[in-house]
Scaffold this active site. Structure first.
Site, short mmCIF file in Angstrom:
data_model
loop_
_atom_site.label_atom_id
_atom_site.label_comp_id
_atom_site.label_asym_id
_atom_site.label_seq_id
_atom_site.Cartn_x
_atom_site.Cartn_y
_atom_site.Cartn_z
N THR A 192 -47.83 -52.80 22.94
CA THR A 192 -46.91 -53.71 22.24
C THR A 192 -46.32 -54.65 23.27
O THR A 192 -45.96 -54.21 24.36
CB THR A 192 -45.77 -52.90 21.58
OG1 THR A 192 -46.29 -52.25 20.45
CG2 THR A 192 -44.60 -53.79 21.17
N ARG A 220 -44.66 -48.14 6.88
CA ARG A 220 -43.83 -47.73 8.02
C ARG A 220 -43.52 -48.93 8.91
O ARG A 220 -44.38 -49.75 9.24
CB ARG A 220 -44.57 -46.66 8.83
CG ARG A 220 -43.82 -46.16 10.07
CD ARG A 220 -44.22 -46.91 11.31
NE ARG A 220 -43.58 -46.36 12.52
CZ ARG A 220 -43.59 -46.97 13.70
NH1 ARG A 220 -44.18 -48.14 13.84
NH2 ARG A 220 -43.02 -46.43 14.75
N VAL A 221 -42.27 -49.04 9.33
CA VAL A 221 -41.86 -50.08 10.27
C VAL A 221 -41.16 -49.37 11.43
O VAL A 221 -40.36 -48.46 11.22
CB VAL A 221 -40.91 -51.09 9.60
CG1 VAL A 221 -40.35 -52.07 10.62
CG2 VAL A 221 -41.63 -51.83 8.48
N GLY A 222 -41.47 -49.79 12.64
CA GLY A 222 -40.85 -49.18 13.82
C GLY A 222 -39.68 -49.99 14.34
O GLY A 222 -38.99 -50.68 13.59
N ASP A 223 -39.51 -49.95 15.63
CA ASP A 223 -38.38 -50.64 16.26
C ASP A 223 -38.64 -52.11 16.53
O ASP A 223 -37.71 -52.91 16.60
CB ASP A 223 -38.06 -49.97 17.61
CG ASP A 223 -39.25 -50.05 18.56
OD1 ASP A 223 -40.40 -49.83 18.10
OD2 ASP A 223 -39.05 -50.34 19.75
N THR A 243 -40.98 -50.66 24.13
CA THR A 243 -42.30 -50.30 23.64
C THR A 243 -42.33 -48.78 23.51
O THR A 243 -41.54 -48.09 24.15
CB THR A 243 -43.41 -50.80 24.59
OG1 THR A 243 -44.69 -50.42 24.07
CG2 THR A 243 -43.27 -50.24 25.99
N GLY A 244 -43.22 -48.27 22.68
CA GLY A 244 -43.33 -46.82 22.53
C GLY A 244 -43.00 -46.39 21.11
O GLY A 244 -43.06 -47.20 20.18
N GLY A 246 -41.31 -46.05 18.09
CA GLY A 246 -40.19 -46.83 17.60
C GLY A 246 -39.10 -46.03 16.94
O GLY A 246 -37.92 -46.40 17.01
C1 SD4 Z 1 -43.63 -49.13 17.06
N1 SD4 Z 1 -42.77 -49.63 19.24
O1 SD4 Z 1 -44.09 -49.62 16.04
C2 SD4 Z 1 -43.91 -49.82 18.38
C3 SD4 Z 1 -45.18 -49.30 18.92
C4 SD4 Z 1 -45.48 -49.70 20.32
O2 SD4 Z 1 -47.04 -50.11 21.93
O3 SD4 Z 1 -44.64 -49.96 21.12
N2 SD4 Z 1 -46.72 -49.74 20.69
O4 SD4 Z 1 -42.99 -48.09 17.04
#
Ligand code: SD4
Length: 332
Positions: A192, A220-223, A243-244, A246
């Site tokens: 990301t 689904r939605v992340g951060d 990143t990571g 979320g």
């Molecule tokens: C998420 N933070 O959707 C994002 C995923 C991500 O590298 O960082 N991917 O949770």
């Protein structure tokens, strides 16, 4: 003069000249011989930093900054490079789909005024960062989701495209054989792009764009598109992005937290470390997820920190470009 104004247009070492209290109470403009010179404050902008080792994206952003462009343009054009790179399976075209096989994209952008725009779970549009910018600039809203975001993009002239590449489709079919949702650290949650930039005027902007976690549940939605979680910019202080996984970033409103820690006096590095520690305090004993934060302050100082080894972030400025290996909370 406000400190912010003082730093404006200053991209080299700067000596701050301050009148003594006696002089300021007696006259408006002290003579040069009657001022105290406080130590040099080094500032480093223009500058761009981004999550992971994205040389092409940061180089594009740098090209714009170096030519006198705004941090906002640098962010949009920079992260678009990754959205258009079909080999990056975590952003834009070529991103991994959800478990039903649909690629849904999330992005947000934030400018020096604190304006922001985001799109969530948007399908069939190649550049969500540009749609997010349009949401910010052309609507009374901050976030558009799903079909509404897609419809808005068409109205703004974006084309309908197929975001699912053959590579990502074949991997999804393979995944379906077990259908086990267990993101692999630094692989399925890797790449990301979160980007922060300071332009020649000293103004900060940021953006974050992703296809989210591979094989996530539909909807689904992340951060990444959530202002304060995946990205936050305060032009008085600095910016942060993530990143990571979320879900964990959202639970601590990670990027906002890091900017507020910088406001309280922490360096970008210290603030990122504290951000990760807050997350780990809520996840004692867990070592099965990755999160990486990066941050920049008003002077152009940078920092980055992560949960697991393997995260890096790229900086690009007049001092050159570097892929910085991030220190981690956990050891290998
Ligand atoms: C998420 N933070 O959707 C994002 C995923 C991500 O590298 O960082 N991917 O949770």
């Amino acid at each position: 003069m406000k400190r912010r104004k003082f730093l404006k247009n200053s991209s080299t070492a700067t000596a701050a000249i301050v009148a003594t209290p006696f002089l300021t109470s007696c006259q408006d403009t002290p003579k040069a011989s009657e001022v105290t010179v406080i130590p040099e404050t080094k500032v480093n902008f223009p500058i761009v930093i981004c999550t992971w080792n994205f040389l092409n994206a940061s180089a594009k952003a740098w090209e714009i900054l170096n030519a006198g462009g705004t941090s906002l343009d640098a962010i949009e054009q920079g992260v678009k490079i990754e959205e258009d790179d079909t080999t990056n399976q975590t952003v834009g075209t070529g991103g991994r789909p959800d478990r039903d096989g649909n690629v849904t994209l999330d992005a947000c952008i934030m400018d020096k005024e604190g304006n922001c725009g985001a799109v969530l779970a948007m399908e069939n549009i190649a550049n969500p960062i540009s749609v997010a910018r349009k949401v910010m600039e052309d609507t009374p809203h901050v976030m558009l989701a799903g079909k509404g975001a897609e419809q808005f993009a068409y109205e703004k002239g974006f084309e309908k495209v197929n975001l699912l590449t053959e590579q990502s489709r074949l991997e999804w079919l393979e995944w379906k054989k077990t259908s086990e949702y267990k993101p692999i650290i630094n692989i399925e949650n890797h790449d990301t792009i979160g980007m922060l930039a300071i332009d020649q005027n000293g103004d900060i902007a940021g953006g974050c764009t992703t296809s989210g976690m591979g094989y996530k549940m539909a909807g689904r939605v992340g951060d990444s598109p959530i202002i304060g979680a995946g990205l936050f910019v305060d032009n008085e202080v600095g910016g942060a992005t993530a990143t990571g996984v979320g879900e964990e970033v959202v639970r601590t409103v990670g990027s906002f937290l890091i900017v507020e820690l910088m406001r309280q006096g922490k360096s970008p590095q210290e603030a990122c470390e504290e951000g990760v520690k807050r997350i780990m305090a809520k996840n004692e004993g867990r070592n099965d997820f990755q999160i990486g934060f990066i941050a920049i302050n008003k002077k152009g100082e940078t920092g980055g920190y992560c949960v697991q080894p393997g995260f890096s972030y790229r900086t690009y400025s007049k001092e050159g470009h570097v892929n910085n290996a991030s220190e981690s909370y956990l050891t290998p």
